[in-house]
Design an enzyme around this catalytic site. Structure first.
Site, PDB file in Angstrom:
ATOM      1  N   ASP A 173      65.009  69.574  36.084  1.00 36.69           N
ATOM      2  CA  ASP A 173      65.037  70.074  37.449  1.00 36.69           C
ATOM      3  C   ASP A 173      63.913  69.431  38.257  1.00 36.69           C
ATOM      4  OD1 ASP A 173      65.051  71.427  39.788  1.00 36.69           O
ATOM      5  OD2 ASP A 173      64.688  73.417  38.916  1.00 36.69           O
ATOM      6  N   GLU A 208      36.644  53.991  33.916  1.00 42.38           N
ATOM      7  CA  GLU A 208      35.425  54.721  33.568  1.00 42.38           C
ATOM      8  C   GLU A 208      35.666  56.227  33.686  1.00 42.38           C
ATOM      9  OE1 GLU A 208      32.330  51.285  35.145  1.00 42.38           O
ATOM     10  OE2 GLU A 208      32.982  52.831  36.549  1.00 42.38           O
ATOM     11  N   ARG A 235      37.958  45.513  42.784  1.00 45.08           N
ATOM     12  CA  ARG A 235      36.937  46.468  42.356  1.00 45.08           C
ATOM     13  C   ARG A 235      37.010  47.832  43.035  1.00 45.08           C
ATOM     14  NH1 ARG A 235      32.841  44.099  39.621  1.00 45.08           N
ATOM     15  NH2 ARG A 235      31.237  45.431  40.516  1.00 45.08           N
ATOM     16  N   GLU A 274      28.257  53.897  30.105  1.00 48.97           N
ATOM     17  CA  GLU A 274      28.097  53.321  31.441  1.00 48.97           C
ATOM     18  C   GLU A 274      26.750  53.726  32.040  1.00 48.97           C
ATOM     19  OE1 GLU A 274      28.735  51.412  33.808  1.00 48.97           O
ATOM     20  OE2 GLU A 274      30.375  50.301  32.896  1.00 48.97           O
ATOM     21  N   GLU A 303      32.950  53.880  29.292  1.00 54.36           N
ATOM     22  CA  GLU A 303      34.043  52.956  29.611  1.00 54.36           C
ATOM     23  C   GLU A 303      34.657  52.460  28.313  1.00 54.36           C
ATOM     24  OE1 GLU A 303      33.358  49.858  32.613  1.00 54.36           O
ATOM     25  OE2 GLU A 303      34.248  48.404  31.224  1.00 54.36           O
ATOM     26  N   ARG A 343      28.675  40.950  42.582  1.00 55.92           N
ATOM     27  CA  ARG A 343      29.459  42.130  42.251  1.00 55.92           C
ATOM     28  C   ARG A 343      29.569  43.128  43.396  1.00 55.92           C
ATOM     29  NH1 ARG A 343      30.394  43.070  36.465  1.00 55.92           N
ATOM     30  NH2 ARG A 343      29.773  41.167  35.415  1.00 55.92           N
ATOM     31  N   GLU A 345      39.645  48.479  33.755  1.00 56.60           N
ATOM     32  CA  GLU A 345      38.397  49.000  33.165  1.00 56.60           C
ATOM     33  C   GLU A 345      38.201  50.409  33.705  1.00 56.60           C
ATOM     34  OE1 GLU A 345      34.953  46.088  33.174  1.00 56.60           O
ATOM     35  OE2 GLU A 345      36.159  45.339  34.829  1.00 56.60           O
ATOM     36  N   HIS A 357      38.138  49.044  37.842  1.00 56.46           N
ATOM     37  CA  HIS A 357      38.287  47.629  38.193  1.00 56.46           C
ATOM     38  C   HIS A 357      39.610  47.137  37.610  1.00 56.46           C
ATOM     39  CE1 HIS A 357      33.612  47.103  38.267  1.00 56.46           C
ATOM     40  NE2 HIS A 357      34.061  47.840  39.265  1.00 56.46           N
ATOM     41  N   GLU A 402      39.432  40.039  39.901  1.00 58.28           N
ATOM     42  CA  GLU A 402      39.078  41.437  39.622  1.00 58.28           C
ATOM     43  C   GLU A 402      38.994  42.181  40.948  1.00 58.28           C
ATOM     44  OE1 GLU A 402      34.939  42.338  38.690  1.00 58.28           O
ATOM     45  OE2 GLU A 402      35.583  43.804  37.193  1.00 58.28           O
TER      46      GLU A 402
HETATM   47  P1  ADP Z   1      34.010  42.796  33.354  1.00 55.35           P
HETATM   48  O1  ADP Z   1      33.274  41.505  33.236  1.00 55.35           O
HETATM   49  O2  ADP Z   1      34.263  43.184  34.768  1.00 55.35           O
HETATM   50  O3  ADP Z   1      33.344  43.901  32.567  1.00 55.35           O
HETATM   51  P2  ADP Z   1      35.899  42.252  31.214  1.00 55.35           P
HETATM   52  O4  ADP Z   1      35.454  40.916  30.794  1.00 55.35           O
HETATM   53  O5  ADP Z   1      35.433  43.408  30.392  1.00 55.35           O
HETATM   54  O6  ADP Z   1      35.482  42.523  32.738  1.00 55.35           O
HETATM   55  O7  ADP Z   1      37.515  42.223  31.294  1.00 55.35           O
HETATM   56  C1  ADP Z   1      38.223  43.310  31.778  1.00 55.35           C
HETATM   57  C2  ADP Z   1      39.708  43.157  31.594  1.00 55.35           C
HETATM   58  O8  ADP Z   1      40.199  41.854  31.983  1.00 55.35           O
HETATM   59  C3  ADP Z   1      40.173  43.353  30.149  1.00 55.35           C
HETATM   60  O9  ADP Z   1      41.167  44.348  30.169  1.00 55.35           O
HETATM   61  C4  ADP Z   1      40.766  41.990  29.793  1.00 55.35           C
HETATM   62  O10 ADP Z   1      41.777  42.065  28.806  1.00 55.35           O
HETATM   63  C5  ADP Z   1      41.293  41.579  31.128  1.00 55.35           C
HETATM   64  N1  ADP Z   1      41.767  40.181  31.209  1.00 55.35           N
HETATM   65  C6  ADP Z   1      41.373  39.092  30.510  1.00 55.35           C
HETATM   66  N2  ADP Z   1      42.104  38.011  30.832  1.00 55.35           N
HETATM   67  C7  ADP Z   1      43.015  38.418  31.764  1.00 55.35           C
HETATM   68  C8  ADP Z   1      44.072  37.786  32.489  1.00 55.35           C
HETATM   69  N3  ADP Z   1      44.356  36.501  32.353  1.00 55.35           N
HETATM   70  N4  ADP Z   1      44.795  38.541  33.338  1.00 55.35           N
HETATM   71  C9  ADP Z   1      44.531  39.843  33.525  1.00 55.35           C
HETATM   72  N5  ADP Z   1      43.554  40.481  32.875  1.00 55.35           N
HETATM   73  C10 ADP Z   1      42.802  39.796  32.003  1.00 55.35           C
HETATM   74 MG    MG Z   2      33.629  46.375  31.999  1.00 55.36          MG
HETATM   75 MG    MG Z   3      34.455  44.918  35.968  1.00 53.79          MG
HETATM   76 MG    MG Z   4      32.079  49.460  34.136  1.00 54.40          MG
HETATM   77 MG    MG Z   5      33.256  44.021  30.465  1.00 52.60          MG
END
Ligand code: ADP
Ligand code: MG
Ligand code: MG
Ligand code: MG
Ligand code: MG
Length: 442
Positions: free
Chosen positions: A52, A132, A333, A187, A194, A314, A130, A243, A331
């Site tokens: 439902d 948190e 953010r 964190e 995280e 960042r 990522e 992120h 990334e």
């Molecule tokens: P940060 O440096 O911000 O802490 P990380 O190095 O920990 O980031 O990576 C975070 C995420 O990015 C992980 O889930 C990783 O698997 C992912 N990641 C790595 N390569 C790729 C890609 N080609 N496309 C999308 N995500 C990716």
């Molecule tokens: Mg991280």
């Molecule tokens: Mg990050």
């Molecule tokens: Mg973090």
């Molecule tokens: Mg990392």
């Protein structure tokens, strides 16, 4: 991994599954469950189970309430914390109308629609989040507090890290459920953690985020702790973000990588960034959907405030991690874990694809700390800000036809209707801060 109906029925028998939870999320990302016994599993896999829809917030009106659940066999997994005999499994479902059409209020179907668009352009979309969260103590009545007895900080080790045992069990449970956990750490905030898991195609990742939140909460509870994905539970302390790393692949190759161009980023990557920046003010209501989300998006805590991109810094909205080759990615953010992951990925991908389709060239990267720029400098460099509150974000969403198209009218209307009520409720409250400021002054 690709499972068929027959695989699921066989595994269910092998693992002595007694109950199956059919899961889906509502528009707000809240996980819903319909529990069935294993005897009904075959019928469920055939998409013949009805529920439902009017009992789910934001779904449908009472007069159109019959909905069907279509489980995705690939999402079949047993809960490792339940008994081995008579175990409990789950399946994530799409929601269908009685006419056999994907329901327009189904967030998972919405993401699939945007991924279909990507696929028509020849792309699969990979996403890694990522997420948190905070672990808080509960009081003697079992009610969550905002107290942590934890004095640890980023990457600190035991014995100060009280949540570490809980976090380790979370990682084990996630691994048992097929997650490839890449990192897990404390964190910056007290009690803040995280856990990162490996990227996957966007739909699988959205499913994993939903599962992740549910596993983290469940395991925390078993340790007498409360896990929260609320974006900013404590004033003056870093909030919890999610992120989101994105890349486009074609024929198994990362199309964001181009060793011969500037920054080693392909034209496609640059346009994708262009789209992410152009539509940022429009999609923030979806990636940051609560009143509280905007308490996190303030300067000083590595959360983005300004719409810019960088390879180094960042502080901007979009960062390009140093990795190249297969790991080349952007990334984003601003998203926080209070978002509906299906909708958040749908709007981010839609924004990026719009950049690719319309060849939207991003402005040059900003490699300075944007928090430290003066308002005049930002104006000169044409750096805009993200919406400052939910109200502004909803206004921006209403003015963005591309992001609205990603959501579809049904979800857009129900979402904004509910969020405006949420905003008004908040706006009418008299907060402690106001009493502290004005009660004796006037
Ligand atoms: P940060 O440096 O911000 O802490 P990380 O190095 O920990 O980031 O990576 C975070 C995420 O990015 C992980 O889930 C990783 O698997 C992912 N990641 C790595 N390569 C790729 C890609 N080609 N496309 C999308 N995500 C990716
Ligand atoms: Mg991280
Ligand atoms: Mg990050
Ligand atoms: Mg973090
Ligand atoms: Mg990392």
């Amino acid at each position: 991994m690709s499972l068929t109906k027959e695989d699921v029925l066989r595994i269910a028998k092998e693992k002595d599954v007694r109950f199956v939870r059919l899961q889906f999320t509502d528009i707000f990302g809240v996980l819903k469950n319909v529990a069935i016994t294993v005897e009904q599993l075959e019928k469920a896999l055939d998409g013949e189970l009805m529920f439902d829809g009017s009992s789910i917030e934001g779904f449908v009106r009472i007069e159109e309430s019959d909905m069907y659940l279509k489980p995705d066999p690939n999402t079949f997994v047993t809960f490792p914390w339940r008994p081995q005999e008579g175990s409990v499994a789950r399946l994530i479902c799409d929601v269908y109308t009685p006419d056999g059409e994907p329901f327009e209020g189904c967030p998972r179907c919405t993401l699939k629609r945007v991924l279909q668009e990507a696929s028509e352009l020849g792309y699969t979309v990979n996403v890694g989040p990522e997420a948190e969260f905070f672990l808080f103590l509960v009081d003697e009545n079992g009610k969550p507090t905002t107290i942590t007895h934890d004095k640890a900080s980023y990457f600190d080790l035991t014995p100060v890290d009280l949540g570490e045992n809980a976090r380790r069990d979370m990682v084990i449970a996630l691994q048992d459920m097929g997650f490839e956990v890449e990192a897990s750490h404390h964190e910056v905030g007290p009690g803040q953690h995280e856990i990162d898991f490996k990227y996957d195609d966007a739909l699988a990742t959205a499913d994993k985020i939903v599962t992740f939140k549910f596993v983290v909460r469940t395991i925390a509870q078993r340790h007498g702790l409360h896990a929260t994905f609320m974006p900013k539970p404590l004033y003056g302390i870093a909030g919890s973000g999610m992120h989101t790393h994105l890349s486009l692949f074609a024929n198994g190759t990362n199309v964001f990588y181009d060793p011969n161009s500037k920054y080693q980023l392909s034209e496609t990557a640059m346009y994708f960034i262009g789209g992410l920046l152009k539509h940022a003010r429009g999609y923030t209501a979806i990636t940051n959907p609560t009143v509280n989300s905007y308490k996190r998006l303030v300067s000083g805590f590595e959360a983005p405030v300004y719409i810019a991109w960088s390879e180094k810094n960042r502080s901007p909205l979009v960062r390009i991690p140093a990795r190249r080759g297969t790991g080349t990615r952007v990334e984003v953010r601003n998203p926080d874990p209070s978002c509906n992951p299906y909708l958040a990925l749908a709007v981010l991908i839609k924004a990026g694809l719009d950049g690719v389709k319309n060849r939207i060239v991003p402005p040059p990267p900003i490699d300075k700390n944007i928090y430290a720029l003066t308002p005049e400098e930002r104006k000169e460099m044409q750096i805009a800000s993200l919406p400052v509150d939910l109200n502004e974000a909803l206004e921006e969403l209403s003015r963005n036809p591309v992001i609205r198209a990603a959501l579809g009218d049904h979800i857009y209307n129900r979402f904004t209707e509910a969020k405006r009520i949420e905003w008004d409720n908040y706006r009418m409250q008299v907060h402690q801060w106001e009493l502290d400021q004005y009660l004796t002054k006037f």
